[in-house]
Write an enzyme that holds these catalytic residues in place. Structure first.
Site, mmCIF file in Angstrom:
data_model
loop_
_atom_site.group_PDB
_atom_site.id
_atom_site.type_symbol
_atom_site.label_atom_id
_atom_site.label_comp_id
_atom_site.label_asym_id
_atom_site.label_seq_id
_atom_site.Cartn_x
_atom_site.Cartn_y
_atom_site.Cartn_z
ATOM 1 N N ASP A 67 0.818 -1.212 0.000
ATOM 2 C CA ASP A 67 0.000 0.000 0.000
ATOM 3 C C ASP A 67 0.853 1.263 0.000
ATOM 4 O OD1 ASP A 67 0.981 -0.353 2.573
ATOM 5 O OD2 ASP A 67 -0.969 -0.653 3.504
ATOM 6 N N ASN A 135 -7.217 -2.045 14.262
ATOM 7 C CA ASN A 135 -8.610 -2.389 13.936
ATOM 8 C C ASN A 135 -8.730 -3.643 13.065
ATOM 9 O OD1 ASN A 135 -7.755 -1.528 11.440
ATOM 10 N ND2 ASN A 135 -9.158 0.203 11.280
ATOM 11 N N HIS A 137 -7.058 -4.203 10.203
ATOM 12 C CA HIS A 137 -6.852 -4.057 8.752
ATOM 13 C C HIS A 137 -5.574 -4.768 8.320
ATOM 14 C CE1 HIS A 137 -4.695 0.110 9.299
ATOM 15 N NE2 HIS A 137 -3.788 -0.794 9.084
ATOM 16 N N GLU A 142 -9.530 -1.687 5.117
ATOM 17 C CA GLU A 142 -10.142 -1.260 6.371
ATOM 18 C C GLU A 142 -11.422 -2.050 6.650
ATOM 19 O OE1 GLU A 142 -8.479 0.534 8.371
ATOM 20 O OE2 GLU A 142 -8.359 2.636 7.814
HETATM 21 C C1 GLP Z 1 -0.305 0.655 8.448
HETATM 22 C C2 GLP Z 1 -0.090 -0.214 7.216
HETATM 23 C C3 GLP Z 1 -0.285 -1.679 7.519
HETATM 24 C C4 GLP Z 1 0.431 -2.060 8.791
HETATM 25 C C5 GLP Z 1 -0.146 -1.261 9.936
HETATM 26 C C6 GLP Z 1 0.407 -1.652 11.292
HETATM 27 O O1 GLP Z 1 -1.604 1.050 8.641
HETATM 28 N N1 GLP Z 1 -0.944 0.155 6.150
HETATM 29 O O2 GLP Z 1 0.160 -2.444 6.423
HETATM 30 O O3 GLP Z 1 0.303 -3.439 9.019
HETATM 31 O O4 GLP Z 1 0.165 0.098 9.656
HETATM 32 O O5 GLP Z 1 1.447 -0.823 11.684
HETATM 33 P P1 GLP Z 1 2.355 -1.079 12.945
HETATM 34 O O6 GLP Z 1 3.200 -2.256 12.622
HETATM 35 O O7 GLP Z 1 3.174 0.182 13.081
HETATM 36 O O8 GLP Z 1 1.445 -1.311 14.095
#
Ligand code: GLP
Length: 240
Positions: A67, A135, A137, A142
């Protein structure tokens, strides 16, 4: 789902990196799916260590990221292009022509999504790295009323904006939209490696593993995939 639980993020990342390194040694021209976020940083550090100290060769790999934020230039410090450069790409011998991220800056976002989807269709992923939002995702898929198959533009939820504002000066600076790989490419990966650490992920981890399969908790769809490895720390696994 194969679940492994480790003391902390560092240990789970080293173990998950071993899985990626084994695949790379077995299939040097593999196609990998890559993720951003704070959780996999130590995994990338371990892969860089193996590149420097154990001749792990990235030169024939192809990579596709999950993404990107809409509207951030690739050199914006919070863009995922920049993240991947800083955390992995510039430290190893990946061929820049074969590292792909969705284009968050295109004037026509729908076209950019179609172009990324077409590229993904010609390159099934051998192993896909996933993190998970608080959440539930995956990528930026989402919680919503339905699973979306293709690469698409998504409006970020308030909870994601809150969770990700720590990387920006304020919540106002967090982009409101992102472009994300959809469920077809995610579920089409031969193997999926999902990392989760911290107690703030525990409830979503429980729902992903034990709850009903629902687009309200996007990661729950992984229950349908035959080869998912979950690497959790004790805090993230505490409600299982
Ligand atoms: C973002 C990315 C996700 C990732 C998530 C978790 O929202 N789009 O791909 O898994 O963050 O991030 P973290 O590892 O910092 O909790």
């Amino acid at each position: 789902m194969k679940i492994e639980i480790f003391e902390d993020n560092q240990k789970l990342c080293v173990a998950a990196a071993r899985l990626f390194a084994s695949l790379i040694r077995l299939k040097p021209d593999a196609t990998l799916g890559l993720a951003t976020g704070s959780t996999p940083i130590a995994l990338y550090q371990e892969l860089i260590r193996q590149y420097n100290e154990e001749d792990l060769d990235f030169s024939h790999l192809e990579t596709y990221n999950l993404d990107e934020y809409v509207g951030l230039a690739p050199d914006h410090p919070q863009s995922y292009h920049c993240f991947m450069n800083e955390k992995l790409f510039k430290h190893v011998n990946l061929d820049p022509e074969y590292t792909h991220l969705p284009d968050g800056q295109s004037e026509n976002q729908e076209e950019a999504a179609v172009a990324y989807e077409l590229a993904l269709q010609s390159a099934p992923l051998d192993m896909l790295l996933l993190g998970m939002g608080v959440n539930g995702h995956i990528g930026f898929n989402e919680p919503s009323d339905s699973f979306i198959a293709s690469t698409h533009i998504v409006t970020l939820t308030q909870s994601t904006i809150e969770a990700n504002k720590r990387f920006f000066n304020s919540a106002d600076e967090v982009p409101r939209q992102a472009i994300t790989m959809g469920m077809r490419a995610i579920m089409g990966a031969r193997q999926i490696v999902l990392l989760a650490s911290g107690s703030n992920k525990a409830e979503s981890v429980r729902r992903m593993v034990e709850g009903p399969i629902t687009p309200q908790l996007p990661a729950s769809v992984l229950q349908l995939h035959p080869h998912v490895h979950l690497f959790l720390d004790e805090a993230a696994a505490s409600l299982l």
